[in-house]
Design a protein around this motif. Structure first.
Motif, short mmCIF file in Angstrom:
data_model
loop_
_atom_site.label_atom_id
_atom_site.label_comp_id
_atom_site.label_asym_id
_atom_site.label_seq_id
_atom_site.Cartn_x
_atom_site.Cartn_y
_atom_site.Cartn_z
N VAL A 86 -4.26 9.48 0.11
CA VAL A 86 -3.33 8.45 -0.35
C VAL A 86 -2.33 9.04 -1.34
O VAL A 86 -1.12 8.78 -1.28
CB VAL A 86 -4.09 7.26 -0.97
CG1 VAL A 86 -3.11 6.27 -1.61
CG2 VAL A 86 -4.92 6.56 0.08
N ALA A 87 -2.83 9.85 -2.28
CA ALA A 87 -1.93 10.47 -3.27
C ALA A 87 -0.87 11.32 -2.58
O ALA A 87 0.30 11.32 -2.98
CB ALA A 87 -2.75 11.32 -4.24
N LEU A 88 -1.27 12.03 -1.53
CA LEU A 88 -0.36 12.95 -0.85
C LEU A 88 0.52 12.25 0.19
O LEU A 88 1.42 12.87 0.75
CB LEU A 88 -1.16 14.07 -0.17
CG LEU A 88 -2.04 14.92 -1.10
CD1 LEU A 88 -2.86 15.91 -0.28
CD2 LEU A 88 -1.19 15.66 -2.12
N SER A 89 0.25 10.98 0.43
CA SER A 89 1.00 10.25 1.45
C SER A 89 2.48 10.15 1.08
O SER A 89 2.86 10.01 -0.08
CB SER A 89 0.42 8.85 1.61
OG SER A 89 1.25 8.04 2.40
N LEU A 90 3.31 10.17 2.10
CA LEU A 90 4.75 10.00 1.91
C LEU A 90 5.12 8.54 1.69
O LEU A 90 6.27 8.22 1.37
CB LEU A 90 5.51 10.55 3.12
CG LEU A 90 5.28 12.03 3.45
CD1 LEU A 90 6.01 12.41 4.72
CD2 LEU A 90 5.73 12.91 2.29
N GLU A 91 4.15 7.64 1.85
CA GLU A 91 4.43 6.21 1.71
C GLU A 91 4.35 5.74 0.26
O GLU A 91 4.77 4.62 -0.05
CB GLU A 91 3.43 5.42 2.56
CG GLU A 91 3.51 5.75 4.04
CD GLU A 91 2.38 5.09 4.82
OE1 GLU A 91 2.08 3.91 4.54
OE2 GLU A 91 1.79 5.76 5.69
N GLY A 92 3.76 6.56 -0.63
CA GLY A 92 3.64 6.16 -2.03
C GLY A 92 4.66 6.85 -2.91
O GLY A 92 5.55 7.56 -2.43
N ASP A 93 4.52 6.66 -4.22
CA ASP A 93 5.45 7.25 -5.19
C ASP A 93 4.93 8.56 -5.78
O ASP A 93 5.68 9.27 -6.46
CB ASP A 93 5.70 6.26 -6.33
CG ASP A 93 6.50 5.05 -5.86
OD1 ASP A 93 7.28 5.21 -4.91
OD2 ASP A 93 6.32 3.96 -6.44
N ALA B 199 -8.32 3.27 -7.14
CA ALA B 199 -8.99 4.24 -8.02
C ALA B 199 -7.98 5.22 -8.58
O ALA B 199 -6.92 5.46 -7.99
CB ALA B 199 -10.07 5.00 -7.25
N THR B 200 -8.31 5.78 -9.74
CA THR B 200 -7.60 6.94 -10.29
C THR B 200 -8.43 8.18 -9.97
O THR B 200 -9.55 8.08 -9.45
CB THR B 200 -7.42 6.81 -11.80
OG1 THR B 200 -8.69 6.97 -12.44
CG2 THR B 200 -6.82 5.46 -12.18
N VAL C 214 -2.47 3.17 3.70
CA VAL C 214 -2.05 3.38 2.31
C VAL C 214 -1.38 2.11 1.80
O VAL C 214 -0.54 1.52 2.48
CB VAL C 214 -1.07 4.56 2.22
CG1 VAL C 214 -0.52 4.69 0.81
CG2 VAL C 214 -1.74 5.85 2.67
N ILE C 215 -1.78 1.69 0.61
CA ILE C 215 -1.09 0.58 -0.04
C ILE C 215 -0.11 1.11 -1.07
O ILE C 215 1.05 0.71 -1.12
CB ILE C 215 -2.11 -0.38 -0.70
CG1 ILE C 215 -2.98 -1.04 0.38
CG2 ILE C 215 -1.39 -1.43 -1.53
CD1 ILE C 215 -4.06 -1.94 -0.16
N GLY C 216 -0.56 2.06 -1.89
CA GLY C 216 0.36 2.62 -2.87
C GLY C 216 -0.28 3.77 -3.62
O GLY C 216 -1.50 3.91 -3.68
N GLU D 49 -4.18 3.07 -4.19
CA GLU D 49 -4.76 1.87 -3.60
C GLU D 49 -4.60 1.96 -2.09
O GLU D 49 -3.54 2.32 -1.58
CB GLU D 49 -4.04 0.62 -4.14
CG GLU D 49 -4.73 -0.69 -3.78
CD GLU D 49 -4.07 -1.89 -4.46
OE1 GLU D 49 -4.62 -3.00 -4.34
OE2 GLU D 49 -3.01 -1.69 -5.10
N TRP D 50 -5.69 1.64 -1.36
CA TRP D 50 -5.65 1.77 0.09
C TRP D 50 -6.68 0.85 0.75
O TRP D 50 -7.58 0.34 0.11
CB TRP D 50 -5.89 3.22 0.50
CG TRP D 50 -7.28 3.74 0.23
CD1 TRP D 50 -8.30 3.84 1.14
CD2 TRP D 50 -7.79 4.26 -1.00
NE1 TRP D 50 -9.42 4.38 0.55
CE2 TRP D 50 -9.13 4.67 -0.78
CE3 TRP D 50 -7.24 4.45 -2.29
CZ2 TRP D 50 -9.93 5.21 -1.77
CZ3 TRP D 50 -8.03 4.99 -3.28
CH2 TRP D 50 -9.36 5.38 -3.03
N VAL D 51 -6.50 0.69 2.05
CA VAL D 51 -7.46 -0.02 2.88
C VAL D 51 -8.30 1.02 3.61
O VAL D 51 -7.77 1.81 4.41
CB VAL D 51 -6.77 -0.96 3.88
CG1 VAL D 51 -7.81 -1.65 4.77
CG2 VAL D 51 -5.92 -1.99 3.16
#
Length: 549
Positions: free
Chosen positions: A233-240, A216-217, A422-424, A205-207
């Motif tokens: 977003v998937a590769l971001s260090l801000e998510g899980d 999206a998946t 990035v949201i998550g 999830e992102w802006v």
């Protein structure tokens, strides 16, 4: 002075085809890890032995690979200078040639053109000549008069903008004179490892830069722009997603190191900040990580030390994606948003290099389940399954066709990324995969290579342009105790140190001391001096030093 080396069957076939060709140019495409360097150096050794006084020029993609080529050449009795620069003038008479880079050719084409007439030229990973229009123009100017030109690539490539010089094309696809694919190498056994791809899904999830919130998946169909953002977003260090995947990859690596203690892992990151953050995440998992990025002047040394060590992880941006030989790498994490097939295949080549004496040599690369990466992985997995089917003499191939997206070109997106947030990102598995990501591994692929397979070839060490052969070839797979390059560097360092001491003690300038030592030893320029001339100059310096009180 001759020795025997053992060529793999494909190397012998390629060498025979190369020698039978009457054309100046030859393109060999062979899967990463198959041994293109050995094939090229065998061809070069034969050519230089038959054409006395000719030079060898190797053009490599990166600075790091220059030394790697020079060290490999030393095992064939070939003395290459990886530190050559245009300002040094002519090459010493006891050197066979040089290793340079495509970038260096672009700035030194006129000087290289003076070395090139009749020379044997190797273009390593020749598709890089298309990275910059000026590079292609420069290699044409520098090597138009070469005696033979051998182009190498780890995977087939296209001409997307301008055709690469000295390569033949059909419908924009490069036409190799010899091709040896990943499936062929697997079927031959003992050449490359079987590679498996745990693909990790996720909910992101992102802006977006336009201010819209998107969720999206990897299974959702998106525009190219949103697909690029989803991967970031998937590769971001801000998510899980990233911490979850690194934990799984590290768990698999630690299990491997129980039976293969030197096994290592590679994470390919997006940029320097991303690489540093990934290394921090790995440290939080209780493991160590070496970081190698192009902005670090010590990166090549870090890679070399990692290759010789038993450190568990290395995190890199592009420096370990091509050409670098670290056979102990068994686990990969593809954590970059560069999604072209050429880059993907070259990156996978870091994981498939065979190591003698290590049983059950499967390798794994953890991937975001992005449709583009899924397509690239399925292409390699299909070759793997075909090689297994060939062994079983069975027609079943379990082919899975996946839609292939065009690779992103970035467009204006880079300019708008400041509005991207990035949201998550949460990693997801199918229920059956959660407990066994490696369920598709096929034990029948773990068959040891045949160490007796191959063809013995007798090579004669070619004389250097001064007409001398100073040392026999090293044993296959070993280097001389010190290469000619290392001995020359030692002599230059000793000469410089003694000249400084003489200048101080004799109350002369460095220039005065160096001119006198050159006169006494018959040296015109240090950069052009042979090993014997450098030794003679050092002897004169020692004699002079003893006379100075």
């Amino acid at each position: 002075m001759a020795t025997r080396i053992r060529l793999r069957p494909w190397q012998h076939q390629a060498l025979e085809k190369f020698n039978a060709s009457e054309r100046v140019d030859f393109l060999a495409v062979a899967t990463p890890g198959a041994g293109k360097t050995t094939f090229a150096l065998a061809a070069a050794t034969q050519y230089l032995a038959a054409t006395k006084g000719r030079r060898l020029v190797v053009v490599a993609p990166t600075q790091h690979l220059k030394t790697q080529w020079a060290d490999a050449a030393a095992r064939f009795g070939l003395h290459l200078d990886p530190a050559w620069s245009a300002r040094e003038g002519s090459l010493p008479g006891d050197v066979h040639g040089i290793v340079t880079t495509y970038q260096q050719v672009a700035t030194s084409s006129a000087e290289l053109a003076r070395l090139a007439p009749g020379a044997f030229v190797v273009f390593d990973e020749v598709h890089h000549a298309g990275d910059d229009r000026a590079w292609g123009t420069a290699i044409t100017a520098a090597f138009a008069d070469a005696g033979r030109r051998l182009s190498l690539s780890g995977t087939p490539f296209r001409s997307d903008v301008t055709p690469i010089p000295f390569v033949s094309y059909h419908l924009d696809e490069a036409q190799p004179d010899f091709e040896y694919g990943y499936g062929d190498a697997l079927a031959d056994r003992g050449v490359v490892r079987p590679l498996f791809f745990p693909r990790i899904g996720g909910f992101m999830e992102w802006v977006a830069p336009d201010g819209a919130t998107v969720a999206a998946t990897f299974d959702d169909e998106l525009t190219r722009e949103h697909a690029n953002q989803r991967l970031r977003v998937a590769l971001s260090l801000e998510g899980d997603w990233m911490p979850t995947v690194l934990a799984q990859a590290n768990e698999r690596l630690q299990a491997l190191r129980q039976v293969h203690p030197e096994a290592g892992g590679l994470v390919i990151a997006m940029d320097q900040a991303h690489a540093t953050g990934i290394a921090d995440l790995l440290r939080r998992l209780g493991t160590r990580a070496v970081v190698a990025v192009s902005d670090d002047p010590d990166a090549s040394d870090r890679i070399a030390r990692f290759a010789e060590s038993s450190e568990p992880w290395i995190v890199a941006v592009r420096m370990v994606s091509e050409g670098v030989d670290i056979p102990r790498l068994r686990i990969g994490v593809f954590a970059t948003n560069t999604s072209t097939e050429l880059f993907f295949r070259q990156a996978m080549g870091r994981l498939v290099r065979w190591t003698r004496g290590v049983p059950r040599q499967k390798a794994w690369c953890f991937l975001p389940d992005d449709p583009r990466l899924r397509s690239h992985a399925d292409s390699l997995a299909t070759q793997r399954r075909h090689s297994l089917a060939r062994r079983r003499r069975d027609d079943d191939d379990d082919r899975v066709d996946e839609p292939a997206f065009d690779s992103p070109d970035g467009g204006d997106e880079a300019d708008q990324m400041s509005l991207f947030a990035v949201i998550g990102a949460v990693a997801q598995h199918e229920p059956e995969a959660a407990a066994g990501v490696f369920a598709d591994d096929d034990d029948d692929l773990d068959i040891d290579g045949d160490d007796d397979a191959g063809v013995d070839l007798e090579l004669v060490a070619p004389p250097t342009p001064d007409g001398k052969v100073r040392n026999a070839l090293g044993s296959p797979g070993t280097a001389p105790e010190k290469t000619a390059r290392q001995r020359r560097n030692d002599l230059r360092d000793s000469n410089a140190a003694l000249a400084r001491d003489l200048a101080r003690r004799a109350n002369m300038t460095h220039a005065q001391v160096n001119r006198e030592l050159n006169r006494l030893s018959g040296v015109t320029r240090i950069s052009e001096a042979t090993e014997s001339q450098l030794q003679r100059r050092l002897d004169e310096a020692k004699k002079w030093s003893r006379s100075v009180r």
